[in-house]
Write a protein that holds these residues in place. Structure first.
Motif, PDB file in Angstrom:
ATOM      1  N   SER A  15      28.736 120.631  67.525  1.00  0.00           N
ATOM      2  CA  SER A  15      30.091 120.460  66.998  1.00  0.00           C
ATOM      3  C   SER A  15      31.084 121.342  67.742  1.00  0.00           C
ATOM      4  CB  SER A  15      30.124 120.779  65.502  1.00  0.00           C
ATOM      5  OG  SER A  15      29.753 122.123  65.249  1.00  0.00           O
ATOM      6  N   THR A  16      30.625 122.527  68.170  1.00  0.00           N
ATOM      7  CA  THR A  16      31.494 123.442  68.907  1.00  0.00           C
ATOM      8  C   THR A  16      31.850 122.896  70.282  1.00  0.00           C
ATOM      9  OG1 THR A  16      30.668 125.416  67.775  1.00  0.00           O
ATOM     10  CG2 THR A  16      31.638 125.747  69.947  1.00  0.00           C
ATOM     11  N   LEU A  17      30.895 122.272  70.947  1.00  0.00           N
ATOM     12  CA  LEU A  17      31.159 121.721  72.276  1.00  0.00           C
ATOM     13  C   LEU A  17      32.327 120.743  72.250  1.00  0.00           C
ATOM     14  CD1 LEU A  17      27.526 121.093  73.608  1.00  0.00           C
ATOM     15  CD2 LEU A  17      29.139 122.853  74.352  1.00  0.00           C
ATOM     16  N   ILE A  18      32.416 119.962  71.184  1.00  0.00           N
ATOM     17  CA  ILE A  18      33.518 118.994  71.066  1.00  0.00           C
ATOM     18  C   ILE A  18      34.774 119.668  70.527  1.00  0.00           C
ATOM     19  CG2 ILE A  18      34.280 116.871  69.952  1.00  0.00           C
ATOM     20  CD1 ILE A  18      31.349 115.989  69.903  1.00  0.00           C
ATOM     21  N   GLY A  19      34.630 120.438  69.455  1.00  0.00           N
ATOM     22  CA  GLY A  19      35.781 121.089  68.842  1.00  0.00           C
ATOM     23  C   GLY A  19      36.485 122.037  69.797  1.00  0.00           C
ATOM     24  N   GLU A  20      35.723 122.861  70.516  1.00  0.00           N
ATOM     25  CA  GLU A  20      36.315 123.818  71.442  1.00  0.00           C
ATOM     26  C   GLU A  20      36.959 123.132  72.648  1.00  0.00           C
ATOM     27  OE1 GLU A  20      36.948 126.756  70.927  1.00  0.00           O
ATOM     28  OE2 GLU A  20      35.338 127.924  70.035  1.00  0.00           O
ATOM     29  N   LEU A  21      36.378 122.013  73.087  1.00  0.00           N
ATOM     30  CA  LEU A  21      36.968 121.275  74.203  1.00  0.00           C
ATOM     31  C   LEU A  21      38.343 120.749  73.809  1.00  0.00           C
ATOM     32  CD1 LEU A  21      36.858 120.014  77.004  1.00  0.00           C
ATOM     33  CD2 LEU A  21      35.656 118.050  75.997  1.00  0.00           C
ATOM     34  N   LEU A  22      38.424 120.119  72.637  1.00  0.00           N
ATOM     35  CA  LEU A  22      39.708 119.602  72.172  1.00  0.00           C
ATOM     36  C   LEU A  22      40.700 120.730  71.942  1.00  0.00           C
ATOM     37  CD1 LEU A  22      38.431 116.882  69.663  1.00  0.00           C
ATOM     38  CD2 LEU A  22      39.405 116.517  71.929  1.00  0.00           C
ATOM     39  N   ASP A  23      40.228 121.809  71.346  1.00  0.00           N
ATOM     40  CA  ASP A  23      41.078 122.970  71.084  1.00  0.00           C
ATOM     41  C   ASP A  23      41.651 123.531  72.385  1.00  0.00           C
ATOM     42  OD1 ASP A  23      41.790 125.821  70.775  1.00  0.00           O
ATOM     43  OD2 ASP A  23      41.060 125.589  68.733  1.00  0.00           O
ATOM     44  N   SER A  24      40.791 123.746  73.377  1.00  0.00           N
ATOM     45  CA  SER A  24      41.219 124.336  74.644  1.00  0.00           C
ATOM     46  C   SER A  24      42.213 123.439  75.371  1.00  0.00           C
ATOM     47  CB  SER A  24      40.002 124.611  75.537  1.00  0.00           C
ATOM     48  OG  SER A  24      39.140 125.554  74.938  1.00  0.00           O
ATOM     49  N   LEU A  25      41.920 122.146  75.405  1.00  0.00           N
ATOM     50  CA  LEU A  25      42.822 121.207  76.082  1.00  0.00           C
ATOM     51  C   LEU A  25      44.195 121.170  75.416  1.00  0.00           C
ATOM     52  CD1 LEU A  25      40.474 118.166  76.845  1.00  0.00           C
ATOM     53  CD2 LEU A  25      41.682 119.573  78.522  1.00  0.00           C
ATOM     54  N   VAL A  26      44.220 121.037  74.099  1.00  0.00           N
ATOM     55  CA  VAL A  26      45.485 120.946  73.372  1.00  0.00           C
ATOM     56  C   VAL A  26      46.256 122.256  73.465  1.00  0.00           C
ATOM     57  CG1 VAL A  26      46.529 120.658  71.087  1.00  0.00           C
ATOM     58  CG2 VAL A  26      44.663 119.161  71.803  1.00  0.00           C
ATOM     59  N   PHE A  27      45.546 123.384  73.294  1.00  0.00           N
ATOM     60  CA  PHE A  27      46.195 124.690  73.325  1.00  0.00           C
ATOM     61  C   PHE A  27      46.854 124.962  74.676  1.00  0.00           C
ATOM     62  CE2 PHE A  27      45.816 129.204  74.535  1.00  0.00           C
ATOM     63  CZ  PHE A  27      46.731 129.747  73.641  1.00  0.00           C
ATOM     64  N   VAL A  28      46.095 124.831  75.765  1.00  0.00           N
ATOM     65  CA  VAL A  28      46.625 125.150  77.088  1.00  0.00           C
ATOM     66  C   VAL A  28      47.695 124.143  77.502  1.00  0.00           C
ATOM     67  CG1 VAL A  28      46.068 125.510  79.523  1.00  0.00           C
ATOM     68  CG2 VAL A  28      44.476 126.271  77.763  1.00  0.00           C
ATOM     69  N   LEU A  29      47.524 122.869  77.143  1.00  0.00           N
ATOM     70  CA  LEU A  29      48.525 121.855  77.471  1.00  0.00           C
ATOM     71  C   LEU A  29      49.848 122.157  76.782  1.00  0.00           C
ATOM     72  CD1 LEU A  29      49.336 119.177  78.772  1.00  0.00           C
ATOM     73  CD2 LEU A  29      48.420 117.994  76.759  1.00  0.00           C
ATOM     74  N   ALA A  30      49.795 122.433  75.474  1.00  0.00           N
ATOM     75  CA  ALA A  30      51.019 122.732  74.727  1.00  0.00           C
ATOM     76  C   ALA A  30      51.662 124.024  75.218  1.00  0.00           C
ATOM     77  CB  ALA A  30      50.712 122.829  73.232  1.00  0.00           C
ATOM     78  N   ALA A  31      50.850 125.039  75.519  1.00  0.00           N
ATOM     79  CA  ALA A  31      51.383 126.309  76.003  1.00  0.00           C
ATOM     80  C   ALA A  31      52.022 126.145  77.386  1.00  0.00           C
ATOM     81  CB  ALA A  31      50.276 127.356  76.056  1.00  0.00           C
ATOM     82  N   SER A  32      51.450 125.291  78.213  1.00  0.00           N
ATOM     83  CA  SER A  32      52.004 125.045  79.540  1.00  0.00           C
ATOM     84  C   SER A  32      53.294 124.238  79.450  1.00  0.00           C
ATOM     85  CB  SER A  32      50.984 124.306  80.415  1.00  0.00           C
ATOM     86  OG  SER A  32      49.810 125.073  80.577  1.00  0.00           O
ATOM     87  N   LEU A  33      53.317 123.247  78.572  1.00  0.00           N
ATOM     88  CA  LEU A  33      54.519 122.424  78.397  1.00  0.00           C
ATOM     89  C   LEU A  33      55.703 123.232  77.885  1.00  0.00           C
ATOM     90  CD1 LEU A  33      52.999 119.157  76.851  1.00  0.00           C
ATOM     91  CD2 LEU A  33      54.131 119.361  79.065  1.00  0.00           C
TER      92      LEU A  33
END
Length: 241
Positions: free
Chosen positions: A165-183
């Motif tokens: 569950s972490t492999l999926i949850g952390e992947l989505l979390d990391s992508l959304v977090f860094v994308l929003a922070a970069s935007l």
């Protein structure tokens, strides 16, 4: 199957777990904007630099796993939303603090420029927005997947469920977090691949390393609370019902 219903029983330690969960969220949120760490290590030519919150935030997934495994999705959902409210409130506090006039001596040795450089993302919405979006997507994905896997696997192989569950949850979390922070300009786009890769790898490794703690906490809490929730027939709606 469940020894008790997580919907009707009063739990002795649920509030304590929630308190640690929320404390980790807020602390890691501040650390994320406080410093970018570079240990001089690269993978496939990508420097493994990471924000300060990367070291602490994975612990929220450990607590999230414990919450879902012991108390079930409904209890976990309530705690996730409590964490969301706490993160939003801390962001508002930093925002209004930024608007207040600075004391002269503080302005001399620290200053508003330093405040904006370190906490500006949190006070203007960058880190706050990224954290809130990544948090919701990641935590709910982790909780739902873990809950469904528990029923399908009949409660066996906890380590497979927590790490899976972490492999999926952390992947989505990391992508959304860094994308929003970069935007929103908190992180430069040149750091996008580095931060996504490093955030994901470090978070998953920390989660895996904490597996013995997860097992111990789950065993102790199930025994102390007298509950082992299985979410059979539960609707996985983040907003309730």
């Amino acid at each position: 199957m469940p020894k008790n219903s997580s919907k009707t029983v009063h739990f002795r330690y649920l509030d304590l777990v929630m308190a640690f969960f929320v404390a980790i969220l807020i602390t890691s949120n501040v650390a994320s904007s406080a410093k970018i760490v570079d240990l001089g290590i690269s993978l496939f030519g990508i420097p493994l630099a990471f924000d300060g919150g990367t070291l602490l935030f994975p612990l929220s997934y450990v607590f999230g796993d414990v919450l879902t495994e012991v108390y079930g999705f409904r209890a976990s959902r309530r705690v996730i939303w409590m964490g969301f409210i706490a993160l939003a409130l801390s962001s508002l506090i930093f925002f209004f603090l930024r608007l207040l006039p600075a004391e002269a001596a503080w302005e001399g040795y620290a200053g508003s420029a330093a405040y904006d450089a370190i906490l500006g993302g949190m006070s203007t919405g960058g880190i706050a927005l990224a954290s809130l979006l990544g948090y919701l997507v990641g935590e709910f994905s982790n909780s739902v997947i873990l809950s469904k896997m528990k029923v399908l696997m009949k409660g066996k192989l906890l380590w497979v469920r927590t790490i899976g569950s972490t492999l999926i949850g952390e992947l989505l979390d990391s992508l959304v977090f860094v994308l929003a922070a970069s935007l929103t300009g908190v992180f430069g786009w040149e750091l996008f691949a580095t931060l996504v890769l490093t955030n994901y790898l470090f978070k998953c490794l920390i989660e895996a390393a904490m597996t013995p703690f997860t097992y111990l906490a789950v065993i102790k809490l199930k025994k102390a609370e007298g509950v082992d929730a299985y979410d059979v027939g539960v609707k996985f709606n983040p907003f309730g019902s």
